[in-house]
Design an enzyme around this catalytic site. Structure first.
Site, short mmCIF file in Angstrom:
data_model
loop_
_atom_site.label_atom_id
_atom_site.label_comp_id
_atom_site.label_asym_id
_atom_site.label_seq_id
_atom_site.Cartn_x
_atom_site.Cartn_y
_atom_site.Cartn_z
N HIS A 203 5.81 4.97 9.96
CA HIS A 203 5.87 3.52 9.81
C HIS A 203 4.52 2.89 10.07
CE1 HIS A 203 10.49 3.07 10.22
NE2 HIS A 203 10.12 2.76 9.00
N ARG A 304 11.34 2.18 -8.68
CA ARG A 304 12.48 2.72 -7.93
C ARG A 304 13.71 1.86 -8.24
NH1 ARG A 304 8.40 2.00 -4.05
NH2 ARG A 304 7.41 3.92 -3.29
N ARG A 341 12.10 5.46 -12.64
CA ARG A 341 12.75 6.64 -12.07
C ARG A 341 14.25 6.39 -12.03
NH1 ARG A 341 11.42 8.34 -6.02
NH2 ARG A 341 12.78 6.57 -5.57
N GLU A 438 8.60 17.57 -7.40
CA GLU A 438 8.77 17.29 -5.97
C GLU A 438 9.02 18.54 -5.15
OE1 GLU A 438 10.95 13.19 -5.51
OE2 GLU A 438 11.85 14.27 -7.19
N ASN A 462 5.22 12.87 -1.40
CA ASN A 462 5.94 12.85 -0.13
C ASN A 462 6.93 14.01 -0.06
OD1 ASN A 462 4.53 10.51 0.25
ND2 ASN A 462 6.27 9.15 0.04
N ASP A 463 7.76 14.13 -1.09
CA ASP A 463 8.73 15.22 -1.09
C ASP A 463 8.08 16.57 -1.34
OD1 ASP A 463 11.30 14.36 -0.40
OD2 ASP A 463 11.59 13.38 -2.31
N ARG A 473 10.34 14.79 6.15
CA ARG A 473 9.40 13.68 6.00
C ARG A 473 9.70 12.49 6.90
NH1 ARG A 473 10.52 11.15 0.07
NH2 ARG A 473 9.45 9.35 0.97
N CYS A 510 2.76 9.67 -7.95
CA CYS A 510 3.33 8.38 -7.54
C CYS A 510 3.75 8.38 -6.08
CB CYS A 510 4.52 8.01 -8.43
SG CYS A 510 5.88 9.21 -8.39
#
Length: 576
Positions: A203, A304, A341, A438, A462-463, A473, A510
């Site tokens: 965060h 998204r 997506r 991913e 990220n994934d 994650r 992305c």
């Protein structure tokens, strides 16, 4: 940026009395700033387990009032901050208002506990429960602990933990920062954020990037610094230097001034030798479009669509979807691209109308495209309706509308999605239907996937990092492993990049990695030709690319991918 970099310089010179010490972490942004350290206020100590002197009903009322006060404060902070921060703090406020918390407090005050002790013990039970659930809920333990500390402080009548009160600029230092603490930081006073914990997707990192505050997170050992210690925080290098030399500060500040001038560049993204690199925006809906347009984004690289499906017991109708999609598409003109997506259901985004059954490990279960192929295709109609709505909305819109499926691992999945998209009237033959890379499986077999009907691929870093490093994650305990700079991750991206080049099909990124200006250059060197990010990051990424040729980027990528650790990769990329 130049003014921010020089703040606190004179003070640092005046109080330099100790040896220079350097701490390494993950940098957020590219700025370098100098100033004195100010530490975050500490959480209150654990309340003593002693019988309450007052009436149980009074203690219960005090505890419940503390929870209500914390919820109200979190909402007020969220309203003031707005945007994604407001959503995060609303979620925290709802935790403070959870009826099970209130029931736990009542039972403990009825048993003679003090208000503060009742709050502490009740949250302790929730802490253990959240931690045991794994995946998304385990990742919320830090948020839960922050709410607990605030409620205990209010019930005890002591100051709530939070940022220090200062009238002069400072570098905020903490073990970690809760969203509530980060939300209302005074950007005129907070020069930079430094934390001992956290990673690039924590965060703190996400909010610091959104607020434009340079940060270094996960800097082990940095809590040894005391209030007033002069430091140089170099976000680009990911370092925090205590008692820096004048020369080091001047060099960092000079670099920042040059970066600031470069950031004034406008127009399409490209390297210094003219290699085009599309700079796109990540959005969640129409409300995010203005920021993308102001940033000069060349379109949307990740739309998204989950927001349409959340907080409802039924999937959105065809007409409701068409309306929202068309609102986004019509905001962009010709020569732009909007990549949608499809619904990424499952794992940390369970939906009541997408029936997936019980899963012991949802992150490795039926998620993304799998949710619509599994169980004999019982959920396929939801995806089909979405594809038809996208086709309808794209019909008269100016930008190119591309569609991609999340969580694709192999050729058969990609071909199934292309077949369904074609049946819904989407332009498969024109290369506008693709997949997200991913997992290591899709990165390593990207050649076979792109040799078929799949028109493009976009890497979700990220994934990809999560699955490569076997590190959840959203779990803070393994946050240091959730680093897209790791050479294993870079090598997988490179494999996908080579596959894209061989097939003559575009490859983008992305994930959060695209917002890191230095890493963006490395990604281009690995074969990526479009970068999608938070709109606030586009200017710095554009400037970083404009300062380097494709040959420079390729050399940086080779050095980084050939390194031993994520930290070594960063250092190697910086080496000229």
């Amino acid at each position: 940026m130049g003014e921010r970099a020089s703040s606190g310089l004179e003070r640092s010179e005046a109080v330099r009395t100790a040896e220079t010490a350097e701490y390494e972490g993950v940098g957020v942004g590219t700025a370098a700033v100098a100033g004195p350290v100010a530490r975050m206020g500490q959480a209150p100590p654990e309340p003593p387990d002693v019988p309450a002197a007052g009436d149980p009903a009074e203690e219960c009322a005090k505890a419940l009032a503390a929870l209500a006060a914390v919820a109200a404060d979190l909402r007020a902070r969220g309203t003031a901050a707005g945007g994604a921060t407001a959503d995060v703090l609303e979620a925290q406020a709802m935790i403070a208002e959870d009826p099970e918390l209130a029931d736990g407090v009542r039972s403990r005050t009825d048993a003679g506990k003090t208000a503060a002790r009742a709050v502490h013990e009740t949250f302790a039970v929730f802490h253990e429960t959240f931690a045991a659930l794994g995946d998304y809920m385990a990742g919320r333990v830090a948020d839960l602990d922050d709410i607990a500390a605030r409620a205990v402080a209010v019930a005890s009548g002591v100051p709530v933990p939070g940022p220090p009160c200062r009238e002069e600029p400072y570098v905020l230092l903490a073990a970690d920062l809760a969203p509530a603490d980060t939300a209302l930081l005074d950007r005129r006073l907070v020069l930079a954020l430094v934390t001992a914990e956290g990673g690039p997707t924590s965060h703190t990192a996400i909010l610091a990037r959104a607020m434009g505050i340079p940060a270094v997170v996960g800097a082990a050992g940095v809590l040894a610094l005391t209030d007033g210690t002069p430091v140089l925080v170099d976000a680009a290098a990911g370092t925090v230097v205590a008692h820096p030399s004048t020369e080091a500060m001047e060099a960092a500040i000079a670099r920042c001034c040059a970066d600031a001038a470069a950031a004034a560049l406008t127009g399409p993204g490209r390297t210094s030798d003219g290699t085009p690199v599309k700079l796109l925006a990540n959005i969640g809906g129409p409300e995010d479009v203005p920021a993308a347009l102001v940033s000069g984004a060349e379109g949307v690289g990740l739309f998204r669509t989950e927001f349409l499906y959340l907080d409802t017991d039924e999937p959105p109708t065809f007409d409701a979807q068409v309306k929202i999609y068309k609102e986004v598409f019509d905001a962009f003109g010709e020569d732009t691209r909007v990549v949608v997506r499809t619904l990424d259901a499952g794992a940390d985004k369970p939906l009541p109308f997408v029936r997936l059954g019980e899963e012991p490990n949802p992150a490795l279960g039926v998620r993304g495209l799998r949710a619509f192929r599994a169980f004999g295709g019982r959920n396929e109609a939801i995806l089909r309706t979405q594809l038809l709505a996208i086709r309808e909305a794209a019909g008269t819109s100016a930008p190119e509308v591309w569609v991609m499926a999340p969580m694709v691992d192999e050729v058969t999945e990609a071909e199934w999605f292309c077949e369904l998209a074609a049946a819904c009237g989407l332009d498969v033959a024109g290369g506008r239907v693709g997949i997200m890379v991913e997992t290591p499986a899709s990165a390593l077999t990207a050649g076979a996937i792109l040799a078929g009907r799949t028109g493009f691929a976009s890497i979700g870093t990220n994934d990809l990092t999560q699955y490569t490093m076997a590190a959840d994650r959203v779990l803070g305990a393994v946050g240091a492993l959730q680093d897209p700079w790791h050479p294993a991750v870079l090598q997988l991206i490179g494999a996908a990049g080579s596959a894209g080049a061989a097939a003559g099909k575009p490859l983008g990124v992305c994930g959060e990695a695209a917002a890191d200006p230095l890493l963006a250059c490395v990604l281009v060197g690995l074969g990526v030709r479009s970068l999608s990010m938070a709109p606030s990051a586009i200017a710095e990424v554009r400037a970083a690319l404009a300062a380097r040729s494709l040959e420079d980027c390729t050399a940086m990528a080779a050095r980084a991918a050939g390194s031993a650790t994520a930290w070594d990769a960063r250092k190697a990329a910086l080496r000229s």
